[in-house]
Design an enzyme around this catalytic site. Sequence first.
Site, PDB file in Angstrom:
ATOM      1  N   SER A 185       1.896   8.218  -1.831  1.00  0.00           N
ATOM      2  CA  SER A 185       1.395   9.104  -2.881  1.00  0.00           C
ATOM      3  C   SER A 185       0.930  10.419  -2.268  1.00  0.00           C
ATOM      4  O   SER A 185       0.274  10.439  -1.221  1.00  0.00           O
ATOM      5  CB  SER A 185       0.234   8.438  -3.629  1.00  0.00           C
ATOM      6  OG  SER A 185       0.655   7.263  -4.283  1.00  0.00           O
ATOM      7  N   ASN A 222      -2.665   4.533  -6.501  1.00  0.00           N
ATOM      8  CA  ASN A 222      -1.943   5.483  -5.657  1.00  0.00           C
ATOM      9  C   ASN A 222      -1.655   4.800  -4.327  1.00  0.00           C
ATOM     10  O   ASN A 222      -2.509   4.740  -3.438  1.00  0.00           O
ATOM     11  CB  ASN A 222      -2.789   6.745  -5.450  1.00  0.00           C
ATOM     12  CG  ASN A 222      -3.010   7.499  -6.743  1.00  0.00           C
ATOM     13  OD1 ASN A 222      -2.111   8.164  -7.246  1.00  0.00           O
ATOM     14  ND2 ASN A 222      -4.218   7.374  -7.297  1.00  0.00           N
ATOM     15  N   GLU A 223      -0.477   4.249  -4.223  1.00  0.00           N
ATOM     16  CA  GLU A 223      -0.123   3.444  -3.070  1.00  0.00           C
ATOM     17  C   GLU A 223       0.450   4.314  -1.961  1.00  0.00           C
ATOM     18  O   GLU A 223       0.671   5.513  -2.150  1.00  0.00           O
ATOM     19  CB  GLU A 223       0.844   2.345  -3.515  1.00  0.00           C
ATOM     20  CG  GLU A 223       0.167   1.407  -4.514  1.00  0.00           C
ATOM     21  CD  GLU A 223       1.059   0.303  -5.026  1.00  0.00           C
ATOM     22  OE1 GLU A 223       2.285   0.452  -4.959  1.00  0.00           O
ATOM     23  OE2 GLU A 223       0.517  -0.703  -5.513  1.00  0.00           O
ATOM     24  N   PRO A 224       0.636   3.762  -0.764  1.00  0.00           N
ATOM     25  CA  PRO A 224       1.170   4.547   0.342  1.00  0.00           C
ATOM     26  C   PRO A 224       2.399   5.364  -0.063  1.00  0.00           C
ATOM     27  O   PRO A 224       3.309   4.840  -0.713  1.00  0.00           O
ATOM     28  CB  PRO A 224       1.521   3.480   1.386  1.00  0.00           C
ATOM     29  CG  PRO A 224       0.513   2.405   1.136  1.00  0.00           C
ATOM     30  CD  PRO A 224       0.319   2.383  -0.348  1.00  0.00           C
ATOM     31  N   SER A 235       0.098  -5.303  -4.641  1.00  0.00           N
ATOM     32  CA  SER A 235      -0.699  -5.028  -5.842  1.00  0.00           C
ATOM     33  C   SER A 235      -0.424  -6.063  -6.928  1.00  0.00           C
ATOM     34  O   SER A 235      -1.331  -6.466  -7.664  1.00  0.00           O
ATOM     35  CB  SER A 235      -0.391  -3.622  -6.362  1.00  0.00           C
ATOM     36  OG  SER A 235      -0.812  -2.635  -5.448  1.00  0.00           O
TER      37      SER A 235
END
Length: 659
Positions: free
Chosen positions: A187, A183-185, A202
């Site tokens: 999300s 869950n990256e920035p 990632s």
Amino acid sequence: MRTNLSSQITLNRIPERLYHPTDAFEQAALTRFEKVPVEIFDDALRGSKKVAAEIEGLIKEKNSKGELFVLGLTGGRAGIELYSELVRLHKEEGLSFKKVVVVNLYEYYPLVKSMDKSFLARIKEMLLDHIDIDPANIISPDATIDRKDVMAHCKAFEEKINALGGIDLQLLGIGRGGNIGFNEPGSQLNSATRLIMLNSESRKEAARHLGFSEPPVSSITLGIGTIMKAKRIVLLSWGEDKSAVVRTAVEEPASVAFPASFLQLHNNASFVIDIHAAGELTRISKPWLVTSCDWDDKLIRRAIVWLCQQVNKPILKLTDKDYTEHNLSELLTIFGSAYNCNIKIFNDLQHTITGWPGGKPDADDTYRPERAKPYPKKVLVFSPHPDDDVISMGGTLKRLVDQHHEVHVAYETSGNIAVNDDEIIRFLSFVKGYIEMFEPDNKDLKARYEIQSKFLVRGEGQIPLSEILSMKGLIRRGEAKAACRFEGVSSRNVHFLNLPFYETGTIKKKPISQADIEIVKALLQELKPHQIYVAGDLADPHGTHKVCLDAVLAAIDDLKNESWLNDCRIWMYRGAWMEWEIDHIEMAVPLSPEELRSKRNAILKHQSQMESAPFLGNDERLFWQRSEERNRATAAFYNELGLAAYEAIEAFVRYIPIQ
């Protein structure tokens, strides 16, 4: 295996009260800064044992009621020590996992041809293959399904978790962008299990840690909303490189820009971290903002350097008002005035600067970092890879040689996996020309060239991996010798240790073993140096630099009763990525513009590690650029504090073995 000795490095620099705070202190820190509980341990092993004990208790509690325990697992590096401890509890203390269901947090997608590099494969290798879990109780995203079925698969995955009553305890790591799972920035708090596109950071992580040549572009991950439904959440984080993201997640307001910060909103979440990952938390880095402090020299220096940054003044211009307005009035009480404190810290920093890293002969060494005698000294520089010596302390290395000390360099690993195949092909071209010029009738040499050339250039045939690694190691040894010649180090003083933990041929290394330590001990006992320089990088607890540091410190610990060690000083340097904070520096070696250029030329001798090196990391600058900018920044900071202006500075912290 011994405990991690390198944790002493940080513990020696943190006042006892700050590291073992009272309940009142903990509450003050939590109330004013930390918005989620944080537990700090000496190292990853101790922290992991605590979490493993909690998991053991919860498993037994659920099983006593005839219920399954649902454990959410992370496949990242943060879980290595924890999974090892859970395996130990199973094998040595009989902890059963027969009534445990595990849920894999994420999986790269697609992985049709790379299942050996899947997160599930890593979890199996670390944990599941070593315990008595029912294979039917292993729930993981399917990385092989057709793209059109992914959405339905994610929905079914959520339903399966809900049918189990939800996750009882979810383990997490934290990414450099604040991601939990993938869950990256950006999300959202209510996000569910889904397919998500990976950002470049990632993907680089995947290449670095899992060995992907072309990392997958997406992942199936539990959503933040799914994670937040877990009854208990424990985020694990180890190493100095995570200190900034830990602080943001714990102390900054919850935000979609930093998904880990959402854990502040969970009523039973906590961070379990080591002292290195805690380094930027306010209670550790700036405790005077939290409560009264037990002041020692290093903490006072840290506070004054911080104050200079806050008011944009050099040390000698700080006033009583500056101290009072920034929570440092305690120091006025101790010293009587800002002037008295300023002078002390200014002199302390001034005394760290020396152009004689081996000690200046026939000089008063009362206020010098290194003693004058014996002179000349026998100096041993440990270098994790065959270029860390010149990257990190090339200027100091040259100074030691020029000042007539007997300098030895020990390369702890071969560094062979950091050489691209293109480099071997380049050298094969030289071999071909050499054969044609000097050995045209050497059939054996021609035959070996043909076999290697066909495999490396045209992809035909097969060569043992060990043979390829040997060639790559030979390239790096040649470069290291060239750099040492340039620095003036005698070839007979260059040592290649080839520590066994590194020689796996893959990114994944073996744990440190007694065999590694014995090799280091043998060299130390042979040389009995007066000075030792060792890489003190603490960023990645599982990285090569950290393991090499542990090997040296473990060897020193074994030899601490040797008489020669009482006459030896140990200095720690840092690598291309970061420098010691200025309040910790105990020896600062200034470099002139000419010396800095000479250092650059020594680094450039390592041609295989220039633009083509496979592990340059996220920083796009070349190693010599990183090194120069870091050294210049240290010198600039000294100047901003009111000290002399130098072109560049290499910095060191002294390590004192615990007796």
